[in-house]
Design a protein around this motif. Structure first.
Motif, PDB file in Angstrom:
ATOM      1  N   UNK A  22      -7.167   3.507   1.296  1.00 46.85           N
ATOM      2  CA  UNK A  22      -6.285   2.325   1.298  1.00 46.85           C
ATOM      3  C   UNK A  22      -7.250   1.038   1.655  1.00 46.85           C
ATOM      4  N   UNK A  23      -6.479   0.323   0.472  1.00 46.55           N
ATOM      5  CA  UNK A  23      -7.206  -1.045   0.138  1.00 46.55           C
ATOM      6  C   UNK A  23      -5.950  -1.936  -0.240  1.00 46.55           C
ATOM      7  N   UNK A  24      -5.839  -2.392  -1.606  1.00 42.23           N
ATOM      8  CA  UNK A  24      -4.904  -3.126  -1.934  1.00 42.23           C
ATOM      9  C   UNK A  24      -3.891  -2.359  -2.569  1.00 42.23           C
ATOM     10  N   UNK A  25      -4.047  -0.823  -2.716  1.00 46.41           N
ATOM     11  CA  UNK A  25      -3.150   0.063  -3.073  1.00 46.41           C
ATOM     12  C   UNK A  25      -3.591   1.488  -2.173  1.00 46.41           C
ATOM     13  N   UNK A  26      -2.794   2.226  -2.184  1.00 48.45           N
ATOM     14  CA  UNK A  26      -3.107   3.586  -1.666  1.00 48.45           C
ATOM     15  C   UNK A  26      -3.454   4.687  -2.902  1.00 48.45           C
ATOM     16  N   UNK A  27      -4.756   4.949  -2.779  1.00 49.22           N
ATOM     17  CA  UNK A  27      -5.369   5.852  -3.926  1.00 49.22           C
ATOM     18  C   UNK A  27      -5.612   7.249  -3.713  1.00 49.22           C
ATOM     19  N   UNK A 264       8.777   3.789  -1.738  1.00 51.98           N
ATOM     20  CA  UNK A 264       8.930   2.467  -2.089  1.00 51.98           C
ATOM     21  C   UNK A 264      10.336   1.648  -1.681  1.00 51.98           C
ATOM     22  N   UNK A 265      11.167   2.636  -1.481  1.00 50.06           N
ATOM     23  CA  UNK A 265      12.430   2.292  -1.222  1.00 50.06           C
ATOM     24  C   UNK A 265      12.605   1.946   0.117  1.00 50.06           C
ATOM     25  N   UNK A 266      11.995   0.819   0.665  1.00 47.95           N
ATOM     26  CA  UNK A 266      12.148   0.424   1.991  1.00 47.95           C
ATOM     27  C   UNK A 266      12.889  -1.104   2.403  1.00 47.95           C
ATOM     28  N   UNK A 267      13.382  -1.519   1.365  1.00 44.99           N
ATOM     29  CA  UNK A 267      14.066  -2.785   1.855  1.00 44.99           C
ATOM     30  C   UNK A 267      15.676  -2.410   2.012  1.00 44.99           C
ATOM     31  N   UNK A 268      16.393  -3.268   2.689  1.00 45.11           N
ATOM     32  CA  UNK A 268      17.687  -3.017   3.218  1.00 45.11           C
ATOM     33  C   UNK A 268      18.581  -2.901   1.840  1.00 45.11           C
ATOM     34  N   UNK A 477      -0.394   0.347   8.478  1.00 44.70           N
ATOM     35  CA  UNK A 477      -0.119  -0.499   9.610  1.00 44.70           C
ATOM     36  C   UNK A 477      -0.721  -0.443  10.797  1.00 44.70           C
ATOM     37  N   UNK A 478      -1.155   0.847  11.361  1.00 44.55           N
ATOM     38  CA  UNK A 478      -1.902   1.016  12.693  1.00 44.55           C
ATOM     39  C   UNK A 478      -3.230   0.465  12.680  1.00 44.55           C
ATOM     40  N   UNK A 479      -3.861   0.370  11.391  1.00 41.74           N
ATOM     41  CA  UNK A 479      -5.221  -0.044  11.414  1.00 41.74           C
ATOM     42  C   UNK A 479      -5.270  -1.440  11.045  1.00 41.74           C
ATOM     43  N   UNK A 480      -4.017  -2.180  10.961  1.00 44.06           N
ATOM     44  CA  UNK A 480      -3.801  -3.542  10.625  1.00 44.06           C
ATOM     45  C   UNK A 480      -4.143  -3.819   9.163  1.00 44.06           C
ATOM     46  N   UNK A 481      -4.127  -2.972   8.070  1.00 44.84           N
ATOM     47  CA  UNK A 481      -4.428  -3.221   6.952  1.00 44.84           C
ATOM     48  C   UNK A 481      -3.460  -4.102   6.241  1.00 44.84           C
ATOM     49  N   UNK A 482      -2.089  -3.630   6.545  1.00 47.23           N
ATOM     50  CA  UNK A 482      -0.890  -4.264   6.188  1.00 47.23           C
ATOM     51  C   UNK A 482      -0.273  -4.768   7.497  1.00 47.23           C
ATOM     52  N   UNK A 483       0.793  -5.677   7.341  1.00 52.47           N
ATOM     53  CA  UNK A 483       1.520  -6.316   8.509  1.00 52.47           C
ATOM     54  C   UNK A 483       2.648  -5.161   8.950  1.00 52.47           C
ATOM     55  N   UNK A 484       3.326  -4.786   7.818  1.00 48.69           N
ATOM     56  CA  UNK A 484       4.776  -4.173   8.173  1.00 48.69           C
ATOM     57  C   UNK A 484       4.830  -2.923   7.308  1.00 48.69           C
ATOM     58  N   UNK A 485       5.842  -2.028   7.654  1.00 43.60           N
ATOM     59  CA  UNK A 485       6.117  -1.189   6.988  1.00 43.60           C
ATOM     60  C   UNK A 485       6.579  -1.670   5.397  1.00 43.60           C
ATOM     61  N   UNK A 486       7.507  -2.589   5.341  1.00 46.73           N
ATOM     62  CA  UNK A 486       7.981  -3.225   4.291  1.00 46.73           C
ATOM     63  C   UNK A 486       6.928  -3.668   3.072  1.00 46.73           C
ATOM     64  N   UNK A 487       5.932  -3.684   3.745  1.00 46.74           N
ATOM     65  CA  UNK A 487       4.538  -4.144   2.594  1.00 46.74           C
ATOM     66  C   UNK A 487       4.571  -2.967   1.764  1.00 46.74           C
ATOM     67  N   UNK A 488       5.005  -1.813   1.991  1.00 50.23           N
ATOM     68  CA  UNK A 488       4.747  -0.578   1.216  1.00 50.23           C
ATOM     69  C   UNK A 488       5.204  -0.740  -0.111  1.00 50.23           C
TER      70      UNK A 488
END
Length: 535
Positions: A22-27, A264-268, A477-488
């Motif tokens: 996990x970095x700027x993408x999930x590989x 990636x379908x995470x938005x309202x 999210x748990x490791x604070x790499x991204x702020x929130x799930x929507x950032x997926x």
């Protein structure tokens, strides 16, 4: 982050164990797969041995680390995506008191009728209990396949096993217990019991609902968020898994929660469709909505701000597996003998799927008039009927295996359209549909779905692994790499787009009307043939 995470995707018939960077993408760095059995037993039962899941987890973890020269010290955390609404009853040591009862198990119909189907009713449920349930949980246990009725079935039919219960867990919660010794449920799993109060300021298992149904509150575990650390790997579990003692174990989520996240379908308002062993249509909504007519509910997701408006099909890819086993096995065996296939379950599965898609590629739209209904183990939405069954309708002397296989794909897609239209009665779904699961591997399936829906269909890379990707997002999210799930959505890119052929859609529109009529016209026959009380 330095190092890797492991995400386990426990489906109905197998686990995919995925190592991600996990970095700027999930590989995806490496993966392994192992199957296990689903046992269909009498009177609508469907069971699994929870220790089969644990054994598969041990085997695939050791395999994926060894084959890819990854050390245990490089694994910084693990998490899960898993099938939901299983009933795993365990003792104080975390050992199962009986086989797990799958989400497909519908033996609790008598218990449902005894508790809910009396007095003034709406949709087969006592109106006062219906109103109470909706007020507190936003849903209602109106299906014989809801886990509380299996719990009550055990109480009635296996009193000695019932006395041994310490906690009621779901699939991934059992595995978390094996890893950490902790008895927990994530919020989405707790909601899936339909005993969970979803009102702000009152979130937790509801004493009022438990009293109404007759559930012992002491059997219900502590509830945590999907991104929380549930515990750390114990010494005993570390030795079995070949992981480092103390490695963080995150709560994870159910497949209904995380497959959407991994797609990636995470938005309202985002809609995705899933074609795995089961299937569904799910749309992200910002409030709880319940449609008792079509059996669609808004379920708690991994992101606490949103719900998933969720319509479920019991058997989707399972129908294609049935075709493989009963219609195409001879041809497939010959095919495999002539083709060098990597010796892994996933490689073989892809190869079988590719072969069947190649064999049916020239079948015309509509399968020469043959229509298949994908209700091989009953149906849940948009109608609830454990007695409904699959059928090939309109077979002629000219009908061959290729038309039958093609009709199975179309039948699954027809049903998903039916569910999408049912959702549209209450909400607005997205114009572009994200398709994930093993079914999204085949361009033919994607195009058929686009044509039947009349909408653009999008796919992502490795669509069969999106549940594990969703679990990796939670760890990010748990490791604070991204702020929130929507950032997926920033980490997950679209791979292919399929635009509908409107000439094909015109043909499918005519056949779709016939497809929907098949249940109405055969409902009484299904009951006569499949309801044990009528024999």
């Amino acid at each position: 982050m330095d190092g890797y995470v492991i995400a386990y995707d426990f489906g109905t018939t197998g686990v995919k164990t995925c190592v991600f960077e996990i970095s700027d993408s999930i590989k995806l760095v490496a993966n392994a797969m192992e199957g296990y059995d689903l046992y269909i037993v009498g009177d609508g039962g469907a069971e699994q041995d929870p220790n089969d899941w644990w054994d598969a987890m041990i085997k695939t973890t050791r395999e994926v680390l060894h084959k890819n020269n990854i050390s245990k010290e490089e694994i910084k955390g693990i998490s899960f995506c898993a099938q939901m609404q299983g009933l795993v009853l365990v003792d104080e040591k975390g050992e199962p008191v009986r086989p797990a009862m799958s989400y497909m198990d519908n033996r609790g119909w008598r218990e449902l009728e005894d508790k809910m189907a009396h007095g003034i009713q709406i949709a087969g449920v006592n109106i006062f209990k219906l109103i109470k349930s909706i007020r507190i949980t936003g849903a209602v246990s109106a299906s014989a396949k809801d886990p509380v009725w299996r719990y009550k079935w055990v109480e009635r039919n296996e009193p000695e096993n019932f006395k041994r219960i310490y906690k009621w867990l779901d699939v991934k919660e059992f595995l978390i217990c094996k890893c950490t010794g902790e008895f927990i449920m994530t919020e989405d799993s707790a909601f899936a019991t339909l005993l969970y109060d979803t009102r702000e300021g009152r979130k937790g298992f509801s004493q009022e609902i438990c009293n109404m149904i007759g559930v012992d509150m002491d059997h219900l575990p502590r509830v945590i968020s999907s991104t929380d650390m549930a515990g750390r790997i114990t010494k005993e579990a570390a030795e079995k898994l070949n992981l480092k003692e103390g490695t963080p174990v995150f709560g994870g989520g159910g497949d209904a929660s995380l497959i959407g996240v991994g797609s990636g379908a995470v938005e309202n308002g985002s809609t995705h469709m899933y074609m795995g062993t089961s299937g569904w249509v799910s749309t992200v909504v910002d409030k709880q909505i319940l449609d008792t007519k079509n059996m669609i509910a808004s379920i708690v997701g991994a992101d606490p701000k949103y719900f998933n408006y969720f319509a479920e099909l019991e058997t989707a890819g399972k129908c294609l597996e049935w075709v493989k086993d009963h219609l195409a096995l001879d041809e497939i065996n010959i095919y495999l003998e002539k083709k060098d296939v990597l010796n892994s379950k996933e490689a073989i599965y892809k190869s079988l799927y590719d072969y069947m898609m190649y064999a049916i590629k020239d079948v015309p739209v509509g399968s020469n008039g043959v229509i298949f209904t994908p209700w091989l183990h009953g149906n849940r939405c948009p109608f609830e009927d454990a007695n409904a069954r699959g059928m090939f309708f309109n077979i002629s002397l000219e009908t061959g295996k290729t038309e039958l296989i093609h009709a199975v794909l179309e039948g699954v897609c027809y049903h998903l359209r039916w569910q999408l239209e049912a959702q549209e009665e209450k909400i607005k779904t997205s114009e572009k549909i994200r398709l994930v699961g093993g079914g999204a591997l085949a361009p033919l399936t994607c195009q058929i779905l686009a044509d039947i829906l009349g909408r653009e269909v999008e796919t992502v890379d490795s669509p069969q692994n999106v549940g594990a990707v969703g679990a990796a997002v939670l760890m990010a999210v748990g490791f604070n790499i991204i702020e929130k799930i929507e950032d997926a959505k920033k980490l997950i890119q679209i791979k292919e787009r399929y635009s509908p052929n409107m000439e094909n859609k015109a043909i499918y529109d005519r056949y779709f009307k016939v497809f929907k009529s098949l249940y109405k016209n055969n409902k009484k026959v299904f009951s006569i043939l499949n309801d044990g009380s009528n024999l």
